[in-house]
Design an enzyme around this catalytic site. Structure first.
Site, PDB file in Angstrom:
ATOM      1  NE  ARG A 162      11.367  -0.426  33.021  1.00  0.00           N
ATOM      2  CZ  ARG A 162      11.358  -1.630  32.533  1.00  0.00           C
ATOM      3  NH1 ARG A 162      11.727  -2.839  33.444  1.00  0.00           N
ATOM      4  NH2 ARG A 162      10.718  -2.126  30.647  1.00  0.00           N
ATOM      5  CD  GLN A 211       5.530   5.512  33.798  1.00  0.00           C
ATOM      6  OE1 GLN A 211       4.471   6.137  33.792  1.00  0.00           O
ATOM      7  NE2 GLN A 211       4.816   4.285  34.931  1.00  0.00           N
ATOM      8  CE1 TYR A 264      14.191  -5.544  33.897  1.00  0.00           C
ATOM      9  CE2 TYR A 264      14.455  -3.849  35.926  1.00  0.00           C
ATOM     10  CZ  TYR A 264      14.112  -3.805  34.179  1.00  0.00           C
ATOM     11  OH  TYR A 264      14.297  -2.901  34.136  1.00  0.00           O
ATOM     12  CG  ASP A 275      10.977   2.035  30.430  1.00  0.00           C
ATOM     13  OD1 ASP A 275      11.682   1.295  29.751  1.00  0.00           O
ATOM     14  OD2 ASP A 275      10.048   1.384  31.357  1.00  0.00           O
ATOM     15  CB  SER A 322       8.408   0.109  28.746  1.00  0.00           C
ATOM     16  OG  SER A 322       8.994   0.048  30.019  1.00  0.00           O
TER      17      SER A 322
HETATM   18  P1  NAD Z   1      11.256  -8.235  31.443  1.00  0.00           P
HETATM   19  O1  NAD Z   1      11.357  -7.411  29.824  1.00  0.00           O
HETATM   20  O2  NAD Z   1      12.450  -8.511  32.681  1.00  0.00           O
HETATM   21  O3  NAD Z   1      11.344  -9.839  32.250  1.00  0.00           O
HETATM   22  C1  NAD Z   1       9.434 -10.309  30.967  1.00  0.00           C
HETATM   23  C2  NAD Z   1       8.901 -10.708  32.284  1.00  0.00           C
HETATM   24  O4  NAD Z   1       9.947 -12.070  32.171  1.00  0.00           O
HETATM   25  C3  NAD Z   1       9.311 -10.299  33.035  1.00  0.00           C
HETATM   26  O5  NAD Z   1       8.071 -10.599  33.888  1.00  0.00           O
HETATM   27  C4  NAD Z   1       9.692 -11.866  34.167  1.00  0.00           C
HETATM   28  O6  NAD Z   1       9.608 -11.574  36.032  1.00  0.00           O
HETATM   29  C5  NAD Z   1       9.407 -12.732  33.614  1.00  0.00           C
HETATM   30  N1  NAD Z   1      10.108 -13.899  33.442  1.00  0.00           N
HETATM   31  C6  NAD Z   1      11.816 -13.548  33.557  1.00  0.00           C
HETATM   32  N2  NAD Z   1      12.251 -15.110  34.246  1.00  0.00           N
HETATM   33  C7  NAD Z   1      10.878 -15.815  33.701  1.00  0.00           C
HETATM   34  C8  NAD Z   1      10.076 -17.702  34.017  1.00  0.00           C
HETATM   35  N3  NAD Z   1      11.518 -18.603  34.342  1.00  0.00           N
HETATM   36  N4  NAD Z   1       9.381 -17.701  33.563  1.00  0.00           N
HETATM   37  C9  NAD Z   1       8.309 -16.744  32.772  1.00  0.00           C
HETATM   38  N5  NAD Z   1       8.579 -15.781  33.658  1.00  0.00           N
HETATM   39  C10 NAD Z   1       9.789 -15.245  33.183  1.00  0.00           C
HETATM   40  O7  NAD Z   1      10.526  -7.356  32.494  1.00  0.00           O
HETATM   41  P2  NAD Z   1       9.679  -5.977  31.841  1.00  0.00           P
HETATM   42  O8  NAD Z   1       8.510  -5.609  30.769  1.00  0.00           O
HETATM   43  O9  NAD Z   1      10.469  -4.933  31.780  1.00  0.00           O
HETATM   44  O10 NAD Z   1       8.698  -5.553  33.441  1.00  0.00           O
HETATM   45  C11 NAD Z   1       9.624  -6.543  34.461  1.00  0.00           C
HETATM   46  C12 NAD Z   1       9.250  -5.983  35.265  1.00  0.00           C
HETATM   47  O11 NAD Z   1       8.688  -3.839  35.371  1.00  0.00           O
HETATM   48  C13 NAD Z   1       7.002  -5.723  35.426  1.00  0.00           C
HETATM   49  O12 NAD Z   1       6.574  -5.911  37.079  1.00  0.00           O
HETATM   50  C14 NAD Z   1       6.748  -4.355  34.890  1.00  0.00           C
HETATM   51  O13 NAD Z   1       5.406  -3.846  34.927  1.00  0.00           O
HETATM   52  C15 NAD Z   1       7.425  -3.165  35.615  1.00  0.00           C
HETATM   53  N6  NAD Z   1       7.568  -2.231  34.887  1.00  0.00           N
HETATM   54  C16 NAD Z   1       7.383  -0.995  35.604  1.00  0.00           C
HETATM   55  C17 NAD Z   1       7.817   0.310  35.122  1.00  0.00           C
HETATM   56  C18 NAD Z   1       7.869   1.480  36.222  1.00  0.00           C
HETATM   57  O14 NAD Z   1       7.262   1.880  37.223  1.00  0.00           O
HETATM   58  N7  NAD Z   1       7.757   2.387  35.307  1.00  0.00           N
HETATM   59  C19 NAD Z   1       8.373   0.426  33.836  1.00  0.00           C
HETATM   60  C20 NAD Z   1       8.042  -0.042  32.939  1.00  0.00           C
HETATM   61  C21 NAD Z   1       8.083  -2.577  33.599  1.00  0.00           C
END
Ligand code: NAD
Length: 391
Positions: free
Chosen positions: A128, A133, A234, A136, A139
């Site tokens: 990430r 990106q 995460y 990804d 995403s």
């Molecule tokens: P994910 O699909 O792993 O999880 C989805 C969401 O579920 C997450 O926000 C997580 O905090 C939440 N979650 C987990 N357990 C939970 C619970 N018990 N109750 C409520 N919520 C809960 O997450 P994702 O979509 O892959 O994104 C994770 C993080 O990575 C985010 O902050 C996102 O912005 C970031 N991200 C960064 C990049 C990058 O920098 N290139 C790319 C993609 C995502």
């Protein structure tokens, strides 16, 4: 356009007929040909996503009668779903296989790939980072899944989403609860807000509050104690006590919601169970739940994979291929992720990734090479499962 004579790259359609996405689109094929690949696609691969055989041929692809007939001569294979046993046995050693490989839930398959000498690149392991990106795919697909979840729920709900003032009275806006505000959840919020719903959202990561509010939704305050972010942004897994506190606090919000979209996931683990049977039973008949985390186990106790069920009048939808509901766009972004991944990881001189590369992305995604599994977490999972089998 004439066909390329380079190493052969084969696009494999998803296993499940409900998944209409494809790993190569006519637009991405042009870029893959520029990278030096001779791109082969099975006839009719893109029809359900809106891409015709003619489009692929015009982009310089060779149409092949079947995956089975073309797989043994492929130097690279792009897939949407993890490869079947049948497909793995047909792959030649040294073939690059890139796609969603589900390594944490099915490490045995990764061992099969290593044993077959396959060079596998796992989309789940793209770091990430800003540089990664464009590759990804978690995403890109999550974003479309979040959008599709809201559209689907809106269609199933017998109410309008926005507030409407009519001469016959005022229609109140629908209330939507989004649980988990990563990529999918944020897109679900943005979509629901644009449609005029009143949106409340919750995530365990403290940084989520600001993002939720910036989209015009309310962040639900639930105190479950320490919930710091893990590596890569995460979430960390909650303890059983924390999950219990969360469920109790969410129960009232659930009972007030017309729609619940759940997207909570823990990287490499089963999704947390958040909405339990009694919480569903507390909801108003006619309410709709879309469990967008169903592909990793689901957040709702009653969800059934691939089914729409009704429990005491509440509809619960467990579509594991939500992004496929907008298959054309989902395929376009996925195919673009593959183009970037291959461009970044494959050395044009050898048309192979370098297993000794220092590059963070190559080190992250290269899962099997030369008969070895490169990811320590998967090796550990395999060791613990073989120890379990022996005892
Ligand atoms: P994910 O699909 O792993 O999880 C989805 C969401 O579920 C997450 O926000 C997580 O905090 C939440 N979650 C987990 N357990 C939970 C619970 N018990 N109750 C409520 N919520 C809960 O997450 P994702 O979509 O892959 O994104 C994770 C993080 O990575 C985010 O902050 C996102 O912005 C970031 N991200 C960064 C990049 C990058 O920098 N290139 C790319 C993609 C995502």
């Amino acid at each position: 356009m004439s066909e390329s004579t380079g190493p052969r790259l084969l696009a494999v359609p998803p296993d499940d007929k409900l998944d209409r996405r494809v790993p190569v689109t006519p637009e991405s094929a042009v870029k893959l040909v520029e990278q030096g690949w001779a791109v082969c696609v099975p006839e009719h691969i893109g029809e359900a996503a809106g891409f015709s055989n003619d489009d692929y041929e015009a982009a310089g692809c060779e149409l092949v009668a079947s995956v089975d007939g073309a797989i043994a001569s492929a130097n690279a294979v792009l897939c949407v779903s993890p490869p079947s046993d049948n497909l793995i046995t047909k792959l030649s050693p040294g073939t690059i296989l890139a796609g969603f490989l589900n390594p944490f839930a099915e490490p045995g398959r990764i061992k099969q790939l290593a044993d077959a000498g396959v060079v596998s690149l796992s989309l789940e392991l793209v770091p990430r980072t800003t540089l990664a990106q464009s590759m990804d795919a978690l995403s890109s697909q999550a974003s479309l899944a979040g959008y599709a979840a809201v559209i689907l729920a809106a269609e199933r709900l017998a109410k309008a989403l926005p507030m409407m003032s009519t001469p016959a009275g005022t229609i109140r806006p629908a209330k939507i609860l989004v649980v988990g505000t990563g990529v999918a959840g944020l897109q679900a919020i943005a979509t629901a807000v644009r449609l005029g719903a009143r949106v409340t959202a919750y995530d365990v990561r403290p940084t989520a509050k600001e993002q939720v509010e910036s989209l015009g939704a309310k962040f639900a305050k639930i105190d479950v104690g320490e919930t710091e972010e893990a590596k890569g942004g995460y979430a960390n897994e909650l303890t059983a006590e924390q999950l219990d506190m969360q469920r109790k606090a969410l129960a009232k919000l659930c009972s007030e919601s017309d729609i619940i979209i759940t997207t909570a996931q823990i990287f490499g683990r089963r999704a947390p169970l958040i909405v339990m049977r009694d919480m569903v039973e507390g909801m108003t008949p006619g309410a709709v739940i879309v469990d967008a985390a169903i592909a990793t186990g689901g957040n709702v106790e009653l969800t059934k994979v691939g089914q729409e069920i009704e429990h005491q009048g509440v509809k619960i939808i467990g579509d594991p291929f939500l992004a496929s509901r907008v298959a054309r766009d989902a395929s376009a972004v996925l195919a673009s992720n593959f183009v970037s991944l291959l461009k970044h990881t494959v050395n044009p001189a050898t048309m192979q990734p370098d297993p000794d590369s220092d590059d963070e992305i190559v080190r992250g995604v290269l899962l099997t090479y030369g008969g070895e599994i490169h990811d320590e977490r998967i090796r550990t999972l395999l060791e613990s499962s073989s120890e379990g089998n022996q005892s």
